[in-house]
Design an enzyme around this catalytic site. Structure first.
Site, PDB file in Angstrom:
ATOM      1  N   ASP A 148       0.902  -1.137   0.084  1.00 31.26           N
ATOM      2  CA  ASP A 148      -0.090   0.182   0.070  1.00 31.26           C
ATOM      3  C   ASP A 148       0.805   1.274   0.045  1.00 31.26           C
ATOM      4  O   ASP A 148       1.834   1.375   0.955  1.00 31.26           O
ATOM      5  CB  ASP A 148      -0.888  -0.133   1.225  1.00 31.26           C
ATOM      6  CG  ASP A 148      -2.053   1.042   1.110  1.00 31.26           C
ATOM      7  OD1 ASP A 148      -2.371   1.413   0.147  1.00 31.26           O
ATOM      8  OD2 ASP A 148      -2.379   1.347   2.436  1.00 31.26           O
TER       9      ASP A 148
ATOM     10  N   ASP B 221       3.124   4.634  -5.191  1.00 31.88           N
ATOM     11  CA  ASP B 221       2.508   5.931  -5.154  1.00 31.88           C
ATOM     12  C   ASP B 221       3.565   6.945  -5.637  1.00 31.88           C
ATOM     13  O   ASP B 221       4.390   7.371  -4.846  1.00 31.88           O
ATOM     14  CB  ASP B 221       2.125   6.144  -3.686  1.00 31.88           C
ATOM     15  CG  ASP B 221       1.300   7.410  -3.538  1.00 31.88           C
ATOM     16  OD1 ASP B 221       1.472   8.299  -4.472  1.00 31.88           O
ATOM     17  OD2 ASP B 221       1.121   7.629  -2.373  1.00 31.88           O
TER      18      ASP B 221
ATOM     19  N   HIS C  62      -9.550   5.191  -2.075  1.00 32.80           N
ATOM     20  CA  HIS C  62      -8.817   4.997  -0.605  1.00 32.80           C
ATOM     21  C   HIS C  62      -9.546   5.718   0.365  1.00 32.80           C
ATOM     22  O   HIS C  62     -10.358   6.407   0.149  1.00 32.80           O
ATOM     23  CB  HIS C  62      -7.238   6.006  -0.676  1.00 32.80           C
ATOM     24  CG  HIS C  62      -6.317   4.994  -1.385  1.00 32.80           C
ATOM     25  ND1 HIS C  62      -5.110   4.433  -0.911  1.00 32.80           N
ATOM     26  CD2 HIS C  62      -6.343   4.628  -2.820  1.00 32.80           C
ATOM     27  CE1 HIS C  62      -4.519   3.846  -1.546  1.00 32.80           C
ATOM     28  NE2 HIS C  62      -5.014   3.914  -2.809  1.00 32.80           N
ATOM     29  N   GLY C  63      -9.060   5.590   1.615  1.00 32.58           N
ATOM     30  CA  GLY C  63      -9.671   6.530   2.769  1.00 32.58           C
ATOM     31  C   GLY C  63     -11.350   5.881   2.903  1.00 32.58           C
ATOM     32  O   GLY C  63     -12.051   6.576   3.446  1.00 32.58           O
TER      33      GLY C  63
ATOM     34  N   ASN D 206     -10.180   0.774  -0.207  1.00 27.12           N
ATOM     35  CA  ASN D 206      -9.141   0.385   0.981  1.00 27.12           C
ATOM     36  C   ASN D 206      -9.702   0.876   2.246  1.00 27.12           C
ATOM     37  O   ASN D 206     -10.393   2.158   2.611  1.00 27.12           O
ATOM     38  CB  ASN D 206      -8.196   1.441   0.899  1.00 27.12           C
ATOM     39  CG  ASN D 206      -7.164   0.953  -0.448  1.00 27.12           C
ATOM     40  OD1 ASN D 206      -7.825   0.119  -1.203  1.00 27.12           O
ATOM     41  ND2 ASN D 206      -6.011   1.580  -0.551  1.00 27.12           N
TER      42      ASN D 206
END
Ligand code: 13P
Length: 287
Positions: free
Chosen positions: A84, A105, A207-208, A229
């Site tokens: 991640d 990322d 995400h989040g 995620n």
């Protein structure tokens, strides 16, 4: 069954549901998530941040543990072991350690550098059968000490990265890691819609996932999100359950101090929230 995330996400995008990525921190987390995925016949992605990897003494340990646990528990649903928010170096370390999926990322680089590095890693990952996630537009909040303000990605840049052949794309749409602040403006569906128009069949990643209202999650899935995620919410459910056990004085009764007993309520808490999320995301029965 350890696999790359490519097939499960392709199926999710086509079937209009999302696969959950749940981040792991230790054996209890991993076991609870794997058992729940098997029970619900759902595909699952185990996320490992660099910080969590370090905490577990390194990516080799994580990879060995997940592979052994997958075999010992007789897990038959598809499971991807995924880095991640990886740096360039961490991506290579996870490839070597035997992960089945990586996220590079490069969102903090200028777009040209993000493209160059992502392109290189796509070639390496695909040659070895791993799936790869890239990111455009920073996700807000704090993760492993890095604080992002949360910005909306540029749909044209998303297309440039998608065209490199990545298997999934994380694009900032106002989402934030950790708990959402009271004054959060919500997800930008306008941005998500524009990104999906440009990137077509590419599975998009949200995400989040902690604290996003159910209706927003459903709308995001309808606009092409195929991976969501979740990290903080598992931590909160674990913490709450262990706190209750101790506050009720159960650790002081008999052998209540046994770590297997002390951590058991926390594991049940993780299973509970993973079940809630898998049902919400629509991945139940899709293994
Ligand atoms: P949350 O901690 O907000 O659930 O976010 C998880 C995440 O996006 C991991 O990459």
């Amino acid at each position: 069954m350890l696999v790359s995330a490519t097939e499960m996400l392709k199926k999710a995008k086509e079937g209009h549901y999302a696969v959950g990525q749940f981040n792991i921190n230790n054996l209890e987390w991993t076991k609870s998530i794997l058992q729940t995925a098997q029970e619900l016949n759902s595909p699952v992605i185990l996320g490992v941040s660099e910080g969590a990897g370090k905490y577990m003494t390194g990516f080799n340990t994580v990879s060995a543990m997940v592979k052994a646990m997958d075999a010992d528990l007789g897990i038959t649903v598809p499971v991807a072991l995924h880095l991640d928010h990886g740096t360039y170096d961490a991506c290579y370390k996870c490839i070597k350690a035997g992960f089945t999926s990586i996220m590079f990322d490069g969102s903090h680089y200028a777009i040209d550098e993000n493209i160059a590095k992502t392109k290189e890693l796509v070639a390496v990952a695909h040659q070895l059968g791993l799936s790869i996630e890239a990111e455009v537009g920073a996700i807000g909040g704090e993760e492993d000490g890095v604080v992002g303000m949360g910005e909306c990605a540029d749909p044209d840049e998303c297309k440039q990265i998608a065209d490199l052949g990545v298997d999934m794309l994380a694009a900032g749409i106002g989402n934030i890691h950790g708990k959402y602040p009271e004054n959060w403006a919500g997800l930008s569906f306008e941005t998500l819609d524009a990104i999906q128009q440009k990137t077509g069949v590419m599975p998009l990643v949200l995400h989040g996932g902690t604290g996003i209202p159910d209706d927003m999650i459903k709308k995001a899935i309808s606009l092409g999100v195929a991976k969501i995620n979740v990290n903080t919410e598992c931590q909160l459910y674990f913490q709450e359950a262990v706190r209750k056990y101790i506050e009720a004085g159960k650790d002081l009764e008999g052998k209540g101090f046994d770590p297997r007993k002390l951590l058991a309520p926390g594991c049940e808490g993780i299973k509970e929230i993973v079940k809630i999320k898998m049902n919400l995301f629509g991945s139940v029965g899709k293994a």
